[in-house]
Scaffold this motif. Structure first.
Motif, PDB file in Angstrom:
ATOM      1  N   ARG A  56       0.824  -1.197   0.000  1.00 42.98           N
ATOM      2  CA  ARG A  56       0.000   0.000   0.000  1.00 42.98           C
ATOM      3  C   ARG A  56       0.866   1.259   0.000  1.00 42.98           C
ATOM      4  O   ARG A  56       0.534   2.245  -0.656  1.00 42.98           O
ATOM      5  N   GLY A  57       1.959   1.216   0.747  1.00 43.54           N
ATOM      6  CA  GLY A  57       2.857   2.365   0.749  1.00 43.54           C
ATOM      7  C   GLY A  57       3.482   2.601  -0.606  1.00 43.54           C
ATOM      8  O   GLY A  57       3.659   3.737  -1.026  1.00 43.54           O
ATOM      9  N   PHE A  58       3.805   1.522  -1.324  1.00 37.51           N
ATOM     10  CA  PHE A  58       4.377   1.681  -2.663  1.00 37.51           C
ATOM     11  C   PHE A  58       3.364   2.292  -3.622  1.00 37.51           C
ATOM     12  O   PHE A  58       3.693   3.185  -4.409  1.00 37.51           O
ATOM     13  N   SER A  59       2.112   1.813  -3.573  1.00 33.60           N
ATOM     14  CA  SER A  59       1.092   2.363  -4.467  1.00 33.60           C
ATOM     15  C   SER A  59       0.814   3.826  -4.152  1.00 33.60           C
ATOM     16  O   SER A  59       0.583   4.630  -5.058  1.00 33.60           O
ATOM     17  N   ARG A  60       0.859   4.174  -2.855  1.00 31.58           N
ATOM     18  CA  ARG A  60       0.634   5.571  -2.494  1.00 31.58           C
ATOM     19  C   ARG A  60       1.778   6.451  -2.998  1.00 31.58           C
ATOM     20  O   ARG A  60       1.546   7.539  -3.530  1.00 31.58           O
ATOM     21  N   ALA A  61       3.011   5.984  -2.827  1.00 29.75           N
ATOM     22  CA  ALA A  61       4.152   6.751  -3.320  1.00 29.75           C
ATOM     23  C   ALA A  61       4.122   6.869  -4.844  1.00 29.75           C
ATOM     24  O   ALA A  61       4.420   7.922  -5.408  1.00 29.75           O
ATOM     25  N   PHE A  62       3.733   5.786  -5.513  1.00 28.39           N
ATOM     26  CA  PHE A  62       3.629   5.829  -6.970  1.00 28.39           C
ATOM     27  C   PHE A  62       2.559   6.823  -7.404  1.00 28.39           C
ATOM     28  O   PHE A  62       2.745   7.576  -8.374  1.00 28.39           O
ATOM     29  N   GLY A  63       1.439   6.843  -6.681  1.00 28.18           N
ATOM     30  CA  GLY A  63       0.372   7.764  -7.024  1.00 28.18           C
ATOM     31  C   GLY A  63       0.734   9.211  -6.796  1.00 28.18           C
ATOM     32  O   GLY A  63       0.197  10.099  -7.467  1.00 28.18           O
ATOM     33  N   GLN A  64       1.625   9.482  -5.873  1.00 28.92           N
ATOM     34  CA  GLN A  64       2.022  10.858  -5.616  1.00 28.92           C
ATOM     35  C   GLN A  64       3.144  11.328  -6.534  1.00 28.92           C
ATOM     36  O   GLN A  64       3.246  12.514  -6.835  1.00 28.92           O
ATOM     37  N   ILE A  65       3.980  10.417  -6.988  1.00 27.37           N
ATOM     38  CA  ILE A  65       5.138  10.804  -7.803  1.00 27.37           C
ATOM     39  C   ILE A  65       4.812  10.790  -9.294  1.00 27.37           C
ATOM     40  O   ILE A  65       5.197  11.698 -10.044  1.00 27.37           O
ATOM     41  N   ALA A  66       4.078   9.775  -9.763  1.00 27.41           N
ATOM     42  CA  ALA A  66       3.882   9.575 -11.197  1.00 27.41           C
ATOM     43  C   ALA A  66       3.169  10.742 -11.884  1.00 27.41           C
ATOM     44  O   ALA A  66       3.622  11.193 -12.943  1.00 27.41           O
ATOM     45  N   PRO A  67       2.059  11.287 -11.356  1.00 29.01           N
ATOM     46  CA  PRO A  67       1.407  12.395 -12.074  1.00 29.01           C
ATOM     47  C   PRO A  67       2.298  13.628 -12.212  1.00 29.01           C
ATOM     48  O   PRO A  67       2.349  14.246 -13.290  1.00 29.01           O
TER      49      PRO A  67
END
Length: 521
Positions: free
Chosen positions: A19-30
């Motif tokens: 979950r932490g990885f998906s959250r970090a990905f969601g904050q960085i990727a856009p």
């Protein structure tokens, strides 16, 4: 810059790592995707050849950013804006023109890519409200990049293939003529359009710094490299657009916040009516022979094509259709007018869509500027300058310029509420807790904090005075023993102020001679 922070107990790190990885990905990727899109528009460093089928590197980056928004928790309401219906009308007109007007699919895919960039920036603006700071920094970097190249071409006399005789006279390039800078683009007019679009956004970066020399440096980059580089293009439409953009930016920051809602509506109506009047004059002037020169020929041919093809001839086909109808040997790549170009390519339905998009964008930016929004003031300046330039030219025919036009629209709509009335906050934007803001300067109290010194003792709370009892006031006053009626309670006796030095300890006598003798009885 785009990334948010969150706190989590240390004991949950091993169990919540996916979950932490998906959250970090969601904050960085856009944010990373938007950064690459802006830099690509400024420099054109990405190849245009598709990697797989129709998936180019730019579209892959945009898809990467949209998936990141989904990981960040974006839902359908996050992407809702005031331009949803006009955009749907514009896309529908483009599809009809492609299917029934003889157009091809690559320009339609380009339009869908630009719309995807619009919703990517809207989603980022809603999910991360502080991303406007990153947008300002990206605009500052892009303007500095393109402006520096333009100044280098002007000072070094680098041949660009575009020249001027005198200040604004058209001429073929020859020794002794003025060289028009093109920067990182292929045409001086597209460079001017790029600069007037992003220079106002770059000026917002000044609000990120408090130190005076840093703010001055940012203003030099935004104003000098932005509006200063427009001078090296010798673009007549660019000069008019830049002057109008600077005037609107100053008025939006100083004058518009002081106006009432009705006054802002009146000023916006006057501006929109002015653009409509210019369009009407163009339609009338296009029938006046060669009074408007080459542009008059293109506009006259565009109206004839639109009347004979009400559904449009297809995207990116206006140039070749105008060439077949316009007299002379001049080759056209577009109609030299944003609205007439969409009329030719997407028909009357496309004209309705692009007109609604431009009007709603300007009105929304004016409302944000009235609410003292720095982003709203910058977007109002950018849209005014770009649309004024688009009356005499069509720089959005280039995909890199069209991307920045949709970026400015997205920054405007991402901050504005979805509805015109009934909402005070944009959909998807988090609600900030009401708590005192941190102190900007160490040692200075922040608004809302008690104004007490750390070494000062807290004062006892003052109890509210009791309300008078109406029943007790009507009771008779009891008599005392001496027969007189009772009086009001005496005021408390105020303690006398001690004399200076009375509370100091007296010196203890050490010699018996200093002790006074006792009095005898």
């Amino acid at each position: 810059m785009f990334v948010g922070t969150s706190s989590r107990p240390s004991g949950q790190e091993s169990t919540a790592s996916p979950r932490g990885f998906s959250r970090a990905f969601g904050q960085i990727a856009p944010g990373a995707a938007v950064s690459l899109v802006v830099l690509e528009s400024a420099s054109g460093f990405l190849p245009g050849d598709p990697l797989i089928s129709i998936l180019t590197p730019l579209r892959l980056i945009i898809l990467f950013g949209l998936v990141g928004l989904l990981f960040d928790g974006a839902r359908g309401g996050t992407f809702r804006t005031r331009l949803d219906i006009p955009i749907a009308v514009l896309v529908l007109a483009a599809v009809i023109a492609t299917v029934f007007g003889g157009g091809t699919s690559p320009p339609l895919r380009g339009l869908l890519t630009q719309v995807a960039v619009y919703y990517l920036i809207v989603g980022l603006r809603r999910r991360q409200p502080g991303s406007w700071r990153a947008a300002a920094v990206l605009a500052l970097a892009s303007v500095s990049m393109a402006g520096a190249v333009a100044f280098s071409q002007a000072t070094n006399g680098t041949p660009t293939g575009f020249c001027r005789r005198g200040l604004l006279g058209d001429a073929d390039c020859a020794p002794g003529l003025l060289i028009r800078s093109i920067g990182t683009f292929a045409n001086p007019n597209t460079l001017a359009a790029f600069l007037v679009l992003l220079a106002p956004i770059a000026t917002v970066a000044v609000t990120l710094f408090a130190e005076r020399s840093t703010r001055t440096s940012v203003m030099i980059l935004a104003g000098g490299m932005g509006y200063g580089a427009v001078l090296t293009t010798f673009s007549r439409a660019g000069y008019i657009a830049a002057a109008a953009g600077i005037l609107v930016l100053v008025m939006a920051r100083l004058l518009i916040p002081r106006l009432s809602r009705s006054q802002v509506h009146l000023a916006t109506g006057v501006g929109v009516s002015g653009l409509a009047s210019v369009g009407l004059l163009i339609a009338i002037g296009s029938r006046a022979g060669n009074a408007l020169g080459v542009r008059g020929q293109a506009w006259e041919a565009a109206i004839d094509v639109a009347l004979s093809n009400p559904l449009g001839v297809g995207l990116q086909r206006a140039g070749e259709v105008i060439d077949a109808r316009a007299p002379g040997d001049v080759e056209f790549s577009h109609v030299h007018n944003l609205w007439l170009n969409w009329l030719v390519e997407a028909g009357f339905l496309g004209l309705v869509g692009i007109t609604a998009i431009t009007v709603v964008g300007v009105v929304t930016a004016a409302r944000l500027a009235r609410d003292s929004s720095p982003t709203g003031a910058a977007c109002l300046s950018a849209l005014t300058a770009f649309l004024l330039m688009s009356v005499l030219d069509h720089p959005a025919n280039l995909e890199r310029i069209a991307m920045m036009f949709w970026l400015v629209l997205a920054l405007t709509m991402g901050e504005a509420p979805v509805r015109w009335r009934g909402e005070s906050k944009a959909a998807g934007s988090p609600v900030k807790p009401e708590r005192p803001a941190p102190s900007p300067v160490p040692g200075r109290l922040a608004p809302g904090r008690p104004r007490t010194h750390p070494g000062q003792r807290p004062r006892p709370a003052q109890l509210p005075s009791p309300e008078p009892d109406p029943i007790a006031e009507t009771r008779p006053v009891p008599r005392v023993r001496d027969g007189s009626r009772g009086s009001a309670p005496a005021r408390p006796v105020r303690a006398k102020r001690p004399e200076p030095g009375a509370d100091l300890p007296r010196p203890r006598p050490t010699d018996r001679r200093d002790i006074p003798p006792r009095p005898r009885s």
